[in-house]
Design an enzyme around this catalytic site. Structure first.
Site, PDB file in Angstrom:
ATOM      1  N   LYS A  62      51.240  41.781  41.804  1.00  0.00           N
ATOM      2  CA  LYS A  62      51.732  41.871  40.425  1.00  0.00           C
ATOM      3  C   LYS A  62      51.725  43.300  39.865  1.00  0.00           C
ATOM      4  CE  LYS A  62      50.669  37.230  38.717  1.00  0.00           C
ATOM      5  NZ  LYS A  62      49.857  36.453  37.783  1.00  0.00           N
ATOM      6  N   ASN A  77      55.068  39.279  36.660  1.00  0.00           N
ATOM      7  CA  ASN A  77      55.058  38.009  37.401  1.00  0.00           C
ATOM      8  C   ASN A  77      56.453  37.399  37.537  1.00  0.00           C
ATOM      9  OD1 ASN A  77      55.488  36.936  34.838  1.00  0.00           O
ATOM     10  ND2 ASN A  77      54.198  35.157  35.210  1.00  0.00           N
ATOM     11  N   ASP A 103      52.847  35.543  31.737  1.00  0.00           N
ATOM     12  CA  ASP A 103      51.501  34.938  31.771  1.00  0.00           C
ATOM     13  C   ASP A 103      50.868  34.867  30.373  1.00  0.00           C
ATOM     14  OD1 ASP A 103      51.268  34.313  34.471  1.00  0.00           O
ATOM     15  OD2 ASP A 103      50.445  36.270  35.003  1.00  0.00           O
ATOM     16  N   ALA A 146      38.714  40.110  34.806  1.00  0.00           N
ATOM     17  CA  ALA A 146      39.482  41.250  34.295  1.00  0.00           C
ATOM     18  C   ALA A 146      40.617  41.593  35.264  1.00  0.00           C
ATOM     19  CB  ALA A 146      38.561  42.444  34.073  1.00  0.00           C
ATOM     20  N   GLY A 174      44.799  40.488  36.657  1.00  0.00           N
ATOM     21  CA  GLY A 174      46.125  40.468  36.037  1.00  0.00           C
ATOM     22  C   GLY A 174      46.251  39.426  34.933  1.00  0.00           C
ATOM     23  N   ALA A 175      45.735  38.231  35.155  1.00  0.00           N
ATOM     24  CA  ALA A 175      45.880  37.170  34.140  1.00  0.00           C
ATOM     25  C   ALA A 175      45.069  37.522  32.894  1.00  0.00           C
ATOM     26  CB  ALA A 175      45.433  35.838  34.734  1.00  0.00           C
ATOM     27  N   ARG A 211      32.700  41.011  36.765  1.00  0.00           N
ATOM     28  CA  ARG A 211      31.775  41.521  37.803  1.00  0.00           C
ATOM     29  C   ARG A 211      31.799  43.032  37.821  1.00  0.00           C
ATOM     30  NH1 ARG A 211      33.474  38.365  43.229  1.00  0.00           N
ATOM     31  NH2 ARG A 211      35.245  39.723  42.891  1.00  0.00           N
ATOM     32  N   TYR A 231      43.611  26.478  39.239  1.00  0.00           N
ATOM     33  CA  TYR A 231      43.970  25.069  39.361  1.00  0.00           C
ATOM     34  C   TYR A 231      42.832  24.274  39.978  1.00  0.00           C
ATOM     35  CZ  TYR A 231      48.256  27.660  39.010  1.00  0.00           C
ATOM     36  OH  TYR A 231      49.199  28.551  38.606  1.00  0.00           O
TER      37      TYR A 231
HETATM   38  P1  NAP Z   1      43.079  38.812  40.054  1.00  0.00           P
HETATM   39  O1  NAP Z   1      43.949  39.868  39.474  1.00  0.00           O
HETATM   40  O2  NAP Z   1      42.759  38.829  41.515  1.00  0.00           O
HETATM   41  O3  NAP Z   1      41.669  38.826  39.234  1.00  0.00           O
HETATM   42  C1  NAP Z   1      40.612  37.960  39.572  1.00  0.00           C
HETATM   43  C2  NAP Z   1      39.426  38.251  38.661  1.00  0.00           C
HETATM   44  O4  NAP Z   1      38.402  37.297  38.962  1.00  0.00           O
HETATM   45  C3  NAP Z   1      38.817  39.629  38.845  1.00  0.00           C
HETATM   46  O5  NAP Z   1      38.427  40.122  37.594  1.00  0.00           O
HETATM   47  C4  NAP Z   1      37.595  39.363  39.731  1.00  0.00           C
HETATM   48  O6  NAP Z   1      36.507  40.253  39.494  1.00  0.00           O
HETATM   49  C5  NAP Z   1      37.194  37.986  39.258  1.00  0.00           C
HETATM   50  N1  NAP Z   1      36.490  37.225  40.306  1.00  0.00           N
HETATM   51  C6  NAP Z   1      36.952  36.896  41.543  1.00  0.00           C
HETATM   52  N2  NAP Z   1      36.046  36.158  42.202  1.00  0.00           N
HETATM   53  C7  NAP Z   1      34.970  36.029  41.371  1.00  0.00           C
HETATM   54  C8  NAP Z   1      33.706  35.405  41.487  1.00  0.00           C
HETATM   55  N3  NAP Z   1      33.346  34.738  42.606  1.00  0.00           N
HETATM   56  N4  NAP Z   1      32.838  35.479  40.441  1.00  0.00           N
HETATM   57  C9  NAP Z   1      33.195  36.142  39.307  1.00  0.00           C
HETATM   58  N5  NAP Z   1      34.371  36.778  39.146  1.00  0.00           N
HETATM   59  C10 NAP Z   1      35.255  36.711  40.161  1.00  0.00           C
HETATM   60  O7  NAP Z   1      43.668  37.352  39.755  1.00  0.00           O
HETATM   61  P2  NAP Z   1      44.568  36.872  38.507  1.00  0.00           P
HETATM   62  O8  NAP Z   1      45.997  37.029  38.827  1.00  0.00           O
HETATM   63  O9  NAP Z   1      44.020  37.476  37.268  1.00  0.00           O
HETATM   64  O10 NAP Z   1      44.253  35.285  38.538  1.00  0.00           O
HETATM   65  C11 NAP Z   1      42.973  34.783  38.213  1.00  0.00           C
HETATM   66  C12 NAP Z   1      42.987  33.259  38.399  1.00  0.00           C
HETATM   67  O11 NAP Z   1      43.903  32.688  37.466  1.00  0.00           O
HETATM   68  C13 NAP Z   1      43.482  32.839  39.800  1.00  0.00           C
HETATM   69  O12 NAP Z   1      42.691  31.755  40.239  1.00  0.00           O
HETATM   70  C14 NAP Z   1      44.931  32.406  39.561  1.00  0.00           C
HETATM   71  O13 NAP Z   1      45.343  31.400  40.471  1.00  0.00           O
HETATM   72  C15 NAP Z   1      44.822  31.850  38.137  1.00  0.00           C
HETATM   73  N6  NAP Z   1      46.112  31.909  37.406  1.00  0.00           N
HETATM   74  C16 NAP Z   1      46.594  30.754  36.910  1.00  0.00           C
HETATM   75  C17 NAP Z   1      47.798  30.753  36.178  1.00  0.00           C
HETATM   76  C18 NAP Z   1      48.312  29.460  35.628  1.00  0.00           C
HETATM   77  O14 NAP Z   1      49.493  29.367  35.308  1.00  0.00           O
HETATM   78  N7  NAP Z   1      47.458  28.466  35.460  1.00  0.00           N
HETATM   79  C19 NAP Z   1      48.488  31.952  35.966  1.00  0.00           C
HETATM   80  C20 NAP Z   1      47.943  33.151  36.478  1.00  0.00           C
HETATM   81  C21 NAP Z   1      46.752  33.112  37.211  1.00  0.00           C
HETATM   82  P3  NAP Z   1      36.461  41.760  40.080  1.00  0.00           P
HETATM   83  O15 NAP Z   1      37.329  42.565  39.160  1.00  0.00           O
HETATM   84  O16 NAP Z   1      35.032  42.132  39.973  1.00  0.00           O
HETATM   85  O17 NAP Z   1      36.978  41.664  41.485  1.00  0.00           O
END
Ligand code: NAP
Length: 255
Positions: A47, A68, A83, A108, A110-111, A131, A202
């Site tokens: 992204k 996205n 998003d 912190a 992309g979402a 984290r 999800y």
């Molecule tokens: P991303 O950019 O990879 O960010 C993930 C975040 O989660 C980072 O801040 C990471 O921390 C943290 N993290 C990962 N594993 C962790 C753990 N075990 N304990 C605590 N923190 C943890 O992902 P994203 O695009 O923001 O998406 C985040 C989630 O939202 C995903 O599961 C995605 O599938 C979901 N999502 C859903 C929708 C929807 O339509 N429902 C839309 C977008 C995203 P660090 O910075 O320390 O690595």
């Protein structure tokens, strides 16, 4: 959801998944352009990396720092972000109004960036816990509005301080909030009965026990997909049809 929607509406389109290794991203964007692909969604981990490969970026996607949805226009590929608005619509469709409310964002990535950007123009305050503390302070800095922001490292102390002192928990990590509280040995009862929980990943929102007021990840999936549809077709999305299709795929209504 998209393919069944296209079929129901008699649209000659298909939505296909492509797994793209990071080192192939640039070549994939060039090939998509050469093949005449009309638009596509972008997901983790591309992204942010896709931004310099596009011909134009919307103001919102630029401020959020992540794309996205890509649309083909007369000038090339344009990047957008649905998003934040998708999350806001999911909150409202579920009965939560963010104006003047206290919001706790976990994660912190992309979402989280898109959600803080969107909700900061309405909320009273936003606390970001992650984290990596450095990323949490960058995301809190995406504030574009009236909300007071605070950021810190995700820890038991910060969770105990903030859970139970907020109107909405947005969990933008791949973990569910129940799982995260269990990991930190924090009782679920710390979440007040009138506090909302929105797990973006999800599968977690279907947990039967736990908080009473929930926003389901599928509601956001539907809403942000509807906004992508609107960008691709330059017409409002058939949201009722898309909701029915997603409900059938999910094996039941999530609301
Ligand atoms: P991303 O950019 O990879 O960010 C993930 C975040 O989660 C980072 O801040 C990471 O921390 C943290 N993290 C990962 N594993 C962790 C753990 N075990 N304990 C605590 N923190 C943890 O992902 P994203 O695009 O923001 O998406 C985040 C989630 O939202 C995903 O599961 C995605 O599938 C979901 N999502 C859903 C929708 C929807 O339509 N429902 C839309 C977008 C995203 P660090 O910075 O320390 O690595």
């Amino acid at each position: 959801m998209f393919n069944l929607t296209f079929k129901a509406l008699g649209l000659d389109c298909s939505y296909l998944p492509f797994e793209v290794p990071p080192e192939e991203l640039q070549a994939t964007v060039e090939e998509a352009k050469a093949l005449g692909i009309a638009g596509f969604n972008v997901t983790m981990p591309h992204k942010v990396a896709i931004i310099p490969l596009l011909d134009k970026i919307s103001n919102e996607a630029y401020q959020i720092g992540s794309v996205n949805t890509v649309v083909r226009s007369s000038t090339g590929f344009e990047g957008h972000n649905t998003d934040g608005e998708g999350a806001l619509r999911a909150l409202r469709a579920s009965g939560f109004e963010p104006r003047n409310r206290k919001i706790l964002v976990l994660g912190a990535g992309g979402a989280a960036r898109a959600i803080v950007h969107k909700l900061s123009s309405e909320a009273e305050s936003i606390v970001v816990l992650n984290r990596s503390e450095e990323k949490s302070s960058i995301v809190a800095g995406i504030n574009r509005g009236v909300a007071k922001t605070y950021s810190a490292k995700l820890s038991k102390t910060e969770l105990e301080k903030n859970i139970g002192n907020t109107d909405l928990i947005v969990n933008a990590t791949p973990l569910g909030t129940i799982e995260m509280l269990n990991d930190f040995k924090i009782p679920l009862a710390n979440i007040r009965d009138n506090e909302w929980v929105f797990d973006l990943a999800y599968g977690h929102s279907s947990v039967q026990h736990g908080p009473r007021l929930r926003v389901n990840a599928l509601e956001m999936l539907l809403q942000q997909a509807g906004l992508s549809y609107q960008l691709w077709f330059e017409s409002p999305a058939p949201l009722d049809l898309m909701r029915s299709i997603l409900t059938d795929q999910n094996g039941g209504d999530w609301r």
